[in-house]
Design a protein around this motif. Structure first.
Motif, PDB file in Angstrom:
ATOM      1  N   ALA A  68     -10.745  49.672  -9.817  1.00  0.00           N
ATOM      2  CA  ALA A  68     -10.949  49.739  -8.378  1.00  0.00           C
ATOM      3  C   ALA A  68     -12.387  49.434  -8.005  1.00  0.00           C
ATOM      4  N   SER A  69     -12.534  48.729  -6.916  1.00  0.00           N
ATOM      5  CA  SER A  69     -13.846  48.538  -6.314  1.00  0.00           C
ATOM      6  C   SER A  69     -13.739  48.816  -4.826  1.00  0.00           C
TER       7      SER A  69
ATOM      8  N   SER B  34     -12.855  54.955  -4.341  1.00  0.00           N
ATOM      9  CA  SER B  34     -12.962  55.915  -5.434  1.00  0.00           C
ATOM     10  C   SER B  34     -11.627  56.597  -5.644  1.00  0.00           C
ATOM     11  N   PHE B  35     -11.245  56.727  -6.903  1.00  0.00           N
ATOM     12  CA  PHE B  35     -10.002  57.404  -7.209  1.00  0.00           C
ATOM     13  C   PHE B  35     -10.119  58.918  -7.053  1.00  0.00           C
ATOM     14  N   ASP B  36     -11.330  59.403  -6.770  1.00  0.00           N
ATOM     15  CA  ASP B  36     -11.469  60.834  -6.523  1.00  0.00           C
ATOM     16  C   ASP B  36     -10.683  61.211  -5.275  1.00  0.00           C
TER      17      ASP B  36
ATOM     18  N   THR C 186      -5.198  63.032  -8.050  1.00  0.00           N
ATOM     19  CA  THR C 186      -6.452  63.487  -8.654  1.00  0.00           C
ATOM     20  C   THR C 186      -6.935  64.802  -8.054  1.00  0.00           C
TER      21      THR C 186
ATOM     22  N   ARG D  55      -6.689  58.246 -16.590  1.00  0.00           N
ATOM     23  CA  ARG D  55      -7.758  57.790 -15.701  1.00  0.00           C
ATOM     24  C   ARG D  55      -9.088  57.939 -16.408  1.00  0.00           C
TER      25      ARG D  55
ATOM     26  N   ASN E  24     -12.755  58.282 -15.213  1.00  0.00           N
ATOM     27  CA  ASN E  24     -13.555  58.492 -14.017  1.00  0.00           C
ATOM     28  C   ASN E  24     -14.799  57.604 -13.992  1.00  0.00           C
TER      29      ASN E  24
ATOM     30  N   LYS F 196     -15.327  54.732 -15.226  1.00  0.00           N
ATOM     31  CA  LYS F 196     -15.032  53.322 -14.980  1.00  0.00           C
ATOM     32  C   LYS F 196     -14.230  53.107 -13.705  1.00  0.00           C
ATOM     33  N   ASN F 197     -13.858  54.204 -13.039  1.00  0.00           N
ATOM     34  CA  ASN F 197     -13.018  54.106 -11.847  1.00  0.00           C
ATOM     35  C   ASN F 197     -11.794  53.240 -12.128  1.00  0.00           C
ATOM     36  N   THR F 198     -11.170  53.539 -13.236  1.00  0.00           N
ATOM     37  CA  THR F 198     -10.050  52.750 -13.730  1.00  0.00           C
ATOM     38  C   THR F 198      -8.905  53.675 -14.109  1.00  0.00           C
TER      39      THR F 198
END
Length: 129
Positions: free
Chosen positions: A24-25, A28-30, A53, A72, A74, A76-78
């Motif tokens: 992801a760009s 944020s997956f947070d 998450t 996940r 974190n 690498k946001n991947t």
């Protein structure tokens, strides 16, 4: 601009494994719901696995339980989807999707994927018999 980019698809024999990645760009997956969905030719898009998450809940479709694992990274946001013991019926385009500020895996349920905010372009997985 939010971008989700899937990779890792390909051709594999039945019984083999693949690991899909979703980077992801601009997002944020947070504190979000993240999902892997798939669509086979002539079929509806379906939720394969979702992760929340915020509360840590994880969903797997019955068809992939025990074979697929979502995880996940974190830093690498991947997000990843490890797929083992692949079957020909797993053949599909696999999409990564996300919804920010949401807790739970509701959008992995049938016909609920429309609620995801962001989608990647997909990666093709072909399992030969």
């Amino acid at each position: 601009e939010v971008q989700l980019v899937e990779s890792g698809g390909g051709l594999v024999q039945a019984g083999g494994s693949l690991r899909l990645s979703c980077a992801a760009s601009g997002f944020s997956f947070d504190d979000s719901a993240i999902g892997w969905f798939r669509q086979a030719p002539g079929k509806e898009r379906e939720g394969v696995s979702c992760m929340s998450t915020r509360d840590g809940s994880i969903y797997y479709a019955d068809s992939v339980k025990g074979r697929f694992t979502v995880s996940r990274d974190n830093a690498k946001n991947t997000v990843y989807l490890q797929m083992n013991s692949l079957k020909p019926e797993d053949t599909a385009v696999y999409y990564c999707a996300a919804r920010g500020g949401y807790s739970g895996t509701y959008y992995c349920l049938p016909q609920r994927h429309y609620g995801m905010d962001y989608w990647g372009k997909g990666t093709l997985v072909t399992v030969s018999s």
